[in-house]
Design a protein around this motif. Structure first.
Motif, short mmCIF file in Angstrom:
data_model
loop_
_atom_site.label_atom_id
_atom_site.label_comp_id
_atom_site.label_asym_id
_atom_site.label_seq_id
_atom_site.Cartn_x
_atom_site.Cartn_y
_atom_site.Cartn_z
N GLN B 152 0.83 -1.20 0.00
CA GLN B 152 0.00 0.00 0.00
C GLN B 152 0.87 1.26 0.00
OE1 GLN B 152 -3.39 -0.90 0.09
NE2 GLN B 152 -3.74 1.17 -0.68
N THR B 153 1.98 1.19 0.70
CA THR B 153 2.91 2.32 0.71
C THR B 153 3.43 2.58 -0.70
OG1 THR B 153 3.58 1.74 2.94
CG2 THR B 153 5.03 3.21 1.73
N ALA B 154 3.74 1.50 -1.42
CA ALA B 154 4.26 1.65 -2.77
C ALA B 154 3.24 2.36 -3.66
CB ALA B 154 4.59 0.28 -3.35
N VAL B 155 1.99 1.94 -3.58
CA VAL B 155 0.96 2.55 -4.42
C VAL B 155 0.72 3.99 -4.00
CG1 VAL B 155 -1.35 2.26 -5.36
CG2 VAL B 155 -0.11 0.29 -4.54
N ASN B 157 2.82 6.04 -2.60
CA ASN B 157 3.95 6.81 -3.11
C ASN B 157 3.73 7.24 -4.55
OD1 ASN B 157 5.47 6.67 -0.87
ND2 ASN B 157 6.99 5.23 -1.65
N ARG B 158 3.14 6.36 -5.31
CA ARG B 158 2.97 6.61 -6.72
C ARG B 158 1.84 7.59 -7.03
NH1 ARG B 158 5.49 7.32 -10.35
NH2 ARG B 158 6.48 5.30 -10.66
N HIS B 159 0.73 7.46 -6.32
CA HIS B 159 -0.47 8.14 -6.78
C HIS B 159 -1.02 9.25 -5.88
CE1 HIS B 159 -1.10 5.55 -10.25
NE2 HIS B 159 -0.86 4.50 -9.49
N HIS B 160 -0.56 9.35 -4.66
CA HIS B 160 -1.17 10.34 -3.77
C HIS B 160 -0.21 11.49 -3.45
CE1 HIS B 160 -3.84 6.75 -2.56
NE2 HIS B 160 -4.44 7.48 -3.48
N GLN B 165 -0.38 11.75 1.95
CA GLN B 165 0.59 10.82 2.53
C GLN B 165 0.95 11.21 3.95
OE1 GLN B 165 3.85 9.39 -0.04
NE2 GLN B 165 2.87 10.54 -1.67
N GLU B 234 -7.27 6.58 0.87
CA GLU B 234 -7.81 5.30 1.31
C GLU B 234 -6.78 4.37 1.94
OE1 GLU B 234 -8.03 4.94 -3.04
OE2 GLU B 234 -8.11 2.78 -2.69
N CYS B 235 -5.50 4.69 1.67
CA CYS B 235 -4.44 3.74 2.03
C CYS B 235 -4.42 3.39 3.51
CB CYS B 235 -3.09 4.28 1.58
SG CYS B 235 -3.02 4.55 -0.19
#
Lengths: 248, 248
Positions: B152-155, B157-160, B165, B234-235
């Motif tokens: 979830q952290t990876a995603v 990082n990419r999109h938010h 964050q 949502e993360c």
DNA sequence: CAGGAACTGTGCGTTAACGCACACAGATTC
DNA sequence: GAATCTGTGTGCGTTAACGCACAGTTCCTG
């Protein structure tokens, strides 16, 4: 999609004869003892491009041991944005959460490159795992290599540009194939990397200009792998070295 | 750093009396049987801010069970850029790679919020794990929750964006503390998130304007947690729900 | 209490990636 | 061979984050 699936099946049926479970590294590393216990339950399955092995939250029914296919573990956000967090081929297995007690994960597993895999029903593989023997040790090591790959992907997402990430992605995929030829559109790569399709087009264009890859309409050929490795960020080498250490 | 360490030690020594291993969820969930086996070898250790439990590639000598401290798992790139891939508190343990056979990881573990932890020597915890009993099952489930958090952290990082964050980071940290007060500079948060310090300053300023947090010079108070959750991506909720499912 | 260190605020110009729109070309279908 | 679909190329303006420089403020220390 259904047409291309049928096509792939027809084209690849001829290879069924040469297929063997030992084409998967994990199955191959097991002793004859273990192999004999699980072989009767191994089922060779076709893995056409785009096939979804499981969705987020879904109960896993099988564990998959890819032979010549590649499976992506994707995280998908509510708005549809996605990112690949790991890629699995003949060196690994899909469905580790079966071993850890969860039974499901928050990720989605999708076939990224068509081919075949052997699969084993949930209960069979759990039985073998619960003997706490070789399989367990192998799986645990594999889980650690998965952790490494995911973590490195997270950092790469944060700090490296699209071209570097594309290099990493190409190299990781290449390692799982026999040849230097990928069947993959830029659109799909963009989904994996969690970036725009145009961004991939631009990065791919750069690599082409530098003589590293050739491509057209869903086919990518790597023509200068050493140069590809030089252009790549450190992330590929780190993952590769750690995987080698853990799974050798 | 050494001075602040001493200060923290002095301040917290008075609490030693109320410390108990059961403040760590994993230790607490173990049966009396298992507890009795490992308790003699548990060592209460001070965890001052900034303490490094292990570096990338270093052989792990202990597994740590935090009680009231928080430990960050950081990935550091060659150029010094970094990103936090997981955060561990009283709900987890540090050193999972001991169980998986690697003995080391490519990450670094750093104390992010001072406090205490119990630790167990490498061989002791391995002995207990190798009984293939409760501890193993718990650890496996914990590893899966770790996988979820990392992915979830990876995603994220990419999109938010940074503000979202930051919200996620604050909420995750808050869940591991008794109160709504964090001791943490914006500089350090920036390292965790893998962004610029100025970016954190700006995001924190926004949250302050909206009445969600107060802060000054290394101290952050969350004043409106419900609103913080609404501003977050949502993360956080995904990770929290999955962790609850796995570790309940 | 003076000096310095640590933490935060702010204001630039720069850059990488985004979103969108549309043009173009190879492949497939009828 | 015309129509269509799929995959790729390109050119905008926009935006979020970056890098850097420096100012202001609180805290610590001698």
């Amino acid at each position: 999609m259904s047409d291309s699936n049928r096509l792939i099946t027809n084209k690849t049926n001829g290879f069924l004869g040469i297929h063997s479970p030992i084409e998967n590294s994990i199955l191959q590393m097991l002793s004859v003892d273990v192999q004999q216990r699980i072989l009767p339950y191994l089922e060779l399955v076709d893995m056409p491009l785009g096939k979804v092995l499981y969705e987020s939250g879904e109960l896993l029914r099988h564990v998959y041991f890819p032979t010549n296919c590649i499976v992506s573990l994707l995280y998908v956000l509510e708005d549809g944005a996605s990112a690949e967090i790991s890629v699995v081929g003949h060196d690994g297995l899909v469905g580790v959460s079966l071993f850890m007690g969860g039974g499901s994960t928050t990720s989605r597993a999708v076939v990224q490159s068509s081919g075949f895999a052997y699969r084993l029903p949930r209960l069979r593989i759990k039985d073998e795992f619960n003997r706490h023997g070789e399989l367990m040790l192998l799986v645990l090591r594999y889980i650690q290599s998965l952790l490494t790959q995911m973590a490195q992907t997270a950092v790469c997402n944060r700090h490296h540009n699209i071209e570097q990430q594309l290099c990493r992605w190409l190299l990781l995929s290449l390692d799982l194939l026999k040849d230097n030829h990928l069947v993959m559109t830029q659109e799909l790569i963009a989904n994996m990397l969690g970036v725009r399709r145009e961004g991939v087009t631009e990065a791919a264009g750069c690599l082409h200009k530098q003589g590293v890859i050739d491509y057209s309409r869903g086919h990518i050929m790597v023509t200068d792998r050493p140069k590809l490795e030089r252009l790549c960020c450190e992330c590929y080498a780190v993952v590769r070295a750690e995987t080698a250490r853990l799974m050798s």
